[in-house]
Scaffold this active site. Structure first.
Site, PDB file in Angstrom:
ATOM      1  N   VAL B  33       0.395  -0.460   0.087  1.00 54.30           N
ATOM      2  CA  VAL B  33      -0.451   0.454  -0.491  1.00 54.30           C
ATOM      3  C   VAL B  33      -1.918  -0.181  -0.283  1.00 54.30           C
ATOM      4  O   VAL B  33      -2.898   0.636  -0.369  1.00 54.30           O
ATOM      5  CB  VAL B  33      -0.049   0.205  -2.018  1.00 54.30           C
ATOM      6  N   ASP B  34      -2.065  -1.261  -0.226  1.00 53.48           N
ATOM      7  CA  ASP B  34      -3.386  -1.990  -0.281  1.00 53.48           C
ATOM      8  C   ASP B  34      -4.071  -1.737   1.046  1.00 53.48           C
ATOM      9  O   ASP B  34      -5.309  -1.835   0.935  1.00 53.48           O
ATOM     10  CB  ASP B  34      -3.210  -3.580  -0.176  1.00 53.48           C
ATOM     11  N   LYS B 166     -10.648   0.805   6.116  1.00 53.70           N
ATOM     12  CA  LYS B 166     -11.709   0.155   5.273  1.00 53.70           C
ATOM     13  C   LYS B 166     -13.022  -0.316   6.012  1.00 53.70           C
ATOM     14  O   LYS B 166     -13.629  -1.332   5.509  1.00 53.70           O
ATOM     15  CB  LYS B 166     -11.166  -1.039   4.184  1.00 53.70           C
ATOM     16  N   SER B 542      44.383 -14.992   3.030  1.00 55.69           N
ATOM     17  CA  SER B 542      43.981 -14.003   3.567  1.00 55.69           C
ATOM     18  C   SER B 542      43.248 -12.990   2.585  1.00 55.69           C
ATOM     19  O   SER B 542      43.863 -11.932   2.286  1.00 55.69           O
ATOM     20  CB  SER B 542      44.838 -13.059   4.548  1.00 55.69           C
TER      21      SER B 542
END
Lengths: 300, 635
Positions: B33-34, B166, B542
């Site tokens: 998200v960042d 960005k 087993s």
């Protein structure tokens, strides 16, 4: 060199999914709701097995409040295609006279649709049921797998979904479990309409605009389809040019004013329109009834 | 860019003609998200008019209420179910989203970027043509970027968009961009030699270089993101490869028609082409390509069709039709890369179901050769594979299959692994190469066969598998039974857990993985003994159903007799013959069945022995009767 178009690729993927169910699942059924998505799904099933018939029946969960035109269309279509058709009605609900006008949409939908579907799946012991849902319809669908598993109580557990890499589907189930299979997962509403047009698929005339008697009920225009509508309400009917963007129980299906009478005009209207598809569906606006919650309770 | 062609309003028919023939591109977005991934997808949906007015209204309201962009629209809210998902504790998953432009329809697999979602990313990548790797321009290439690049190329994606996002926060600085791109290229070479990378400087938030090139990055000469996505070629790789089609369904409407239905995995096919059915290798010629819309002169990769052949050759679901002059390989042992997808770790030696194409077989997965650290891309030692771990190992399957290496053909070399008990999909695998060709496999045909050996002893071989908690009485009952059988002149052998652990299995401990290997070895020894015609008594705790199932699968039909020595834990613990329970309770023994390790009781054993109120001799007698009634003891 011929290239596959987006519709070709969507069709090929759906055919693969439908065949995979027929090959691996013990007792499949195709849920047929008579709407446009069901029409496309049935068309794809016919293609998947041609020249054979699809090796599974159709099933319609009839709430008894569907538009009359839908029922006529359903019976004619099944006969034309040579498909076995199972119609299931919740007899308990019928006896108690459950309906949208008397009991409200929430109770009606739960008893006549959700409970009824569970009854039918249990009765015929279907291990896999095709549904026509698409991922673009609603937020919780965007994360649902194509093969979606249900517990013996028909519950969906979003935390326990199986990864589906490539086109490899794990169809194995434990005792009592069943699968919902969504071959139209990757189709959008526009894809559906384009495909209906390309393939010449017949759909219920209610999708096309015509003069119809409508009344305003709870803020939505609904059509007067039979005399079970309370007289007080039915008296207020006026004729309007309307069509339906989705089809369900007539008292729960909002009509939109429209003059779109051809496929092209419908698509044009859709492309120019500004509200999403489900707005006309009363069931979704009903208080706190999110699709995700409904699905966890067993609503397809 | 938005889907608002003037034609919609003026000439809808012309518009539809134009739009019916779009191509389809599937891509995956990787990033957290960042990094602005949600903002990017939100913007793509918005710009292509996939958002309706009612949705937009609620988006605007939400943006003001909880958004991070002040008065502006927060596009991330459109696609972020994330907050709600975290509240509900739902695993964040692959979400599929759709949009279309005038040129193409797009299917986006939207996956979160953290390491715990590796399996989701791999699933999304398996069908994608292109991967968009989101990078924060301020942070540059991170461990996360390497991981994303590795996983997407592992799954076969060869076109990457390096989305340096960005850029607005670094002043659209060309040097920052170039440094990041250079950084990426230095390690991209390790991933794949045929990688095509398209770096794009952008700001998803400000809409820079998304739909068209922006003035802010005047120095950048490449395409905007949408230009790239609309024009990058799709599907050509598979198209030019040799013809392959797994047979999904045999279509037999009547005696005169026999068609083979499937989705073409690669290549092109025409009537008259010679094909082979694998693994049998039988050859024929394509007669027709049948579809509901009429016969086709040609079909290509991606299409679902039905093929008929000129000759009656036997092919069934799971076989593959392949180009006769360039056939697929056939083998039953492979080196593979596996991505483990289950909370329960891989148990080497255990048998899993393996589905490839339309075929499901049983596979034994050997201990990993090594694991791959997805962050550093370096090898690391691994004894097993945990959730989201990737490793290289070898597998063997119970019958030969047709395949191509994954890097040559995704649909002929990719498989899933299914746990036989839970039915969950637990792994994803890629075939690298065959360890041997199936044609080299020859079982030593024996003249004196197992039937002869059993007949000589006047008995039918059987494996009596005693399972139950420690101290339940397995060995005691087995001993009593062996005495009775010996007295009757029968040929027996007693394989006891404790004794085998002193010799054959001396190297094994009590972890889950070692228990599985322990049982695998013992089951194989028991199998050899029954081949020798013996009645073999096996007394092992087993504890796991799937290992007992595996043992059962090894033996001939009806020869495996599962005997559940059903002693309640309290009773076994009271007996505590060897003093083990006391030590286990005190924590001195780890992984003790019933205390700190599970026991999965048999669901349908041939015999269930209640030991609470009866003597071992009594129990032995009951088993003896069973053997007699079922014809194991001869006339």
């Amino acid at each position: 060199m011929p290239q596959l178009t987006h519709l070709d690729r969507l069709e090929a993927e759906s055919l693969h999914i439908i065949r995979e169910v027929a090959a691996e699942c013990e007792n499949p059924v195709m849920l047929y709701s008579v709407g446009k998505d069901s029409a496309v799904m049935l068309h794809l099933a016919m293609k998947a097995f041609y020249p054979s018939r699809p090796p599974f029946p159709l099933m319609h969960v009839d709430t008894t409040w569907k538009f009359r035109e839908m029922i006529e269309f359903r019976d004619r279509k099944a006969a034309e295609m040579g498909m076995d058709l199972i119609v299931h009605i919740n007899e308990d609900g019928m006896k108690e006279g459950v309906g949208p006008f008397s009991h409200g949409s929430a109770v009606h939908t739960d008893v006549m649709k959700t409970q009824s579907l569970k009854q039918a799946l249990d009765k015929y012991k279907f291990t896999a049921a095709f549904g026509g849902a698409r991922r673009d319809e609603e937020k919780s669908r965007a994360k649902e797998r194509i093969f979606s598993f249900r517990s013996a109580e028909h519950r969906w557990d979003p935390k326990k979904q199986r990864p589906e890499p490539w086109n490899l589907y794990n169809t194995r189930i434990n005792q009592g479990e069943s699968i919902r299979v969504f071959p139209l997962s990757n189709w959008t509403e526009l894809d559906i309409w384009q495909y209906i047009r390309r393939e010449g698929i017949e759909i219920v005339p209610l999708y096309f605009a015509a003069e119809r008697p409508v009344v305003n009920w709870n803020g939505v225009d609904i059509m007067v389809d039979d005399d079970r509508m309370p007289e007080e309400l039915a008296k207020t009917a006026v004729m309007k040019s309307v069509r339906f963007r989705t089809l369900g129980c007539y008292p729960l299906t909002g009509a939109v004013e429209s003059t779109a009478a051809t496929l092209e005009e419908i698509i044009q209207e859709m492309l120019l329109t500004t509200t999403s598809e489900r707005q006309g569906r009363v069931i979704d606006v009903d208080q706190s009834a999110s699709m995700e919650k409904k699905k966890q309770e067993g609503y397809f | 860019m938005r889907l608002t062609d003037d034609l919609i309003a003026t000439d809808i028919a012309a518009y539809l003609e134009k739009h019916e023939n779009k191509s389809l591109l599937r891509f995956i977005t990787c990033g957290s998200v960042d990094d602005g991934k949600s903002t990017l997808i939100g913007r793509l949906l918005y710009d292509s008019k996939m958002i309706f007015e009612d949705q937009l209204a609620s988006l605007e309201a939400d943006s003001k209420k909880v958004g991070t962009q002040g008065e502006n629209i927060d596009f991330a809210l459109l696609v972020d179910g994330l907050a709600a998902e975290r509240e509900q504790g739902i695993t964040i998953d692959v979400a599929y989203r759709f949009f279309a432009t005038d040129k193409r329809k797009f299917i986006v697999a939207d996956t979160p970027g953290h390491e715990q979602y590796t399996r989701n990313m791999a699933t999304g990548a398996s069908t994608a043509d292109v991967a968009i790797l989101m990078i924060d321009a301020r942070k540059g290439i991170l461990t996360q970027t390497r991981r994303h690049a590795f996983i997407t190329t592992l799954l076969g994606i060869r076109r990457l968009v390096l989305a340096v996002n960005k850029m607005d926060l670094v002043g659209y600085d060309e040097t920052v961009f170039n440094d990041i791109v250079d950084d990426f290229y230095t390690f991209a070479d390790e991933l794949a030699t045929d990688l095509e990378v398209q770096p794009i400087p952008m700001s998803a938030l400000a809409g820079i270089n998304i739909t068209s090139r922006s003035d802010e990055t005047g120095w950048y000469e490449g395409p905007a993101l949408m230009e790239y996505l609309e024009n990058v070629p799709v599907g050509d790789r598979r198209r030019n490869a040799a013809f392959r089609m797994p047979v999904q369904w045999v279509n037999r409407p009547n005696l005169d028609f026999r068609g083979f239905s499937g989705q073409i995995a690669s290549g092109t096919i025409r009537p008259g082409d010679k094909v082979k059915s694998m693994p049998s290798g039988k050859q024929s010629t394509i007669a027709r390509i049948v579809t509901a819309d009429g016969d086709l002169p040609e079909a290509i990769a991606g299409q679902s069709v039905t093929l008929t052949l000129a000759d009656e050759i036997d092919a069934s679901r799971g076989d593959a039709l392949v180009a006769a002059d360039d056939p697929a390989e056939v083998s039953d042992q492979f080196q593979v890369r596996i991505l483990w997808m289950s909370e329960a770790p891989l148990l080497p030696g255990r048998r899993y179901l393996l589905k490839i194409g339309a075929k499901t077989v049983t596979a034994t997965i050997n201990a990993p050769k090594y694991g791959i650290d997805v962050n550093t891309l370096s090898d690391m030692p691994a004894k097993t594979l945990e959730l989201n771990q990737i490793g290289v190992t070898t597998i063997s399957i119970d019958q030969p299959i047709a395949f191509d290496p994954y890097d040559v053909n995704r649909n002929m070399g990719g498989f899933i692994l299914i746990d036989r008990m839970s039915n969950d999909t637990v792994g994803l695998g890629l075939i690298d190469f065959a360890l041997r060709r199936a044609s080299n496999i020859h079982w030593q045909a024996m003249d004196v066969n197992r039937d002869a050996l059993a007949e000589q002893k006047a008995q039918r071989p059987a494996v009596l598998w005693f399972t139950g908690l420690s101290g339940s009485g397995k060995s005691t009952i087995a001993n009593a039974l062996q005495k009775r059988l010996f007295a009757l002149g029968k040929h027996t052998f007693n394989l006891d857990g404790d004794n085998v652990r002193h010799g054959l299995n001396r190297d094994l401990g009590f972890t889950d993985a070692d228990r599985v290997e322990n049982i695998r070895r013992v089951a194989n020894v028991a199998r050899l003994m029954s081949d020798a015609g013996l009645i073999t008594l096996v007394s092992f705790i087993s504890p796991f159903r799937s290992e007992r199932q595996m043992a059962r699968g090894l033996m001939a039909d009806g020869e495996f007799i599962e005997i559940h020595v059903d002693t309640p834990l309290e009773v076994a613990e009271t007996r505590d013959v060897k003093g083990l329970y006391k030590k286990a309770r005190a924590g001195e023994i780890k992984n003790f069945t019933g205390i700190s390790s599970p026991y999965e009781p048999p669901q349908n054993p041939e015999l269930r022995i209640d030991t609470v109120d009866r003597s071992p001799e009594d129990a032995a007698e009951e088993i003896l009767n069973y053997l007699r009634e079922n014809g194991f003891l001869g006339a």
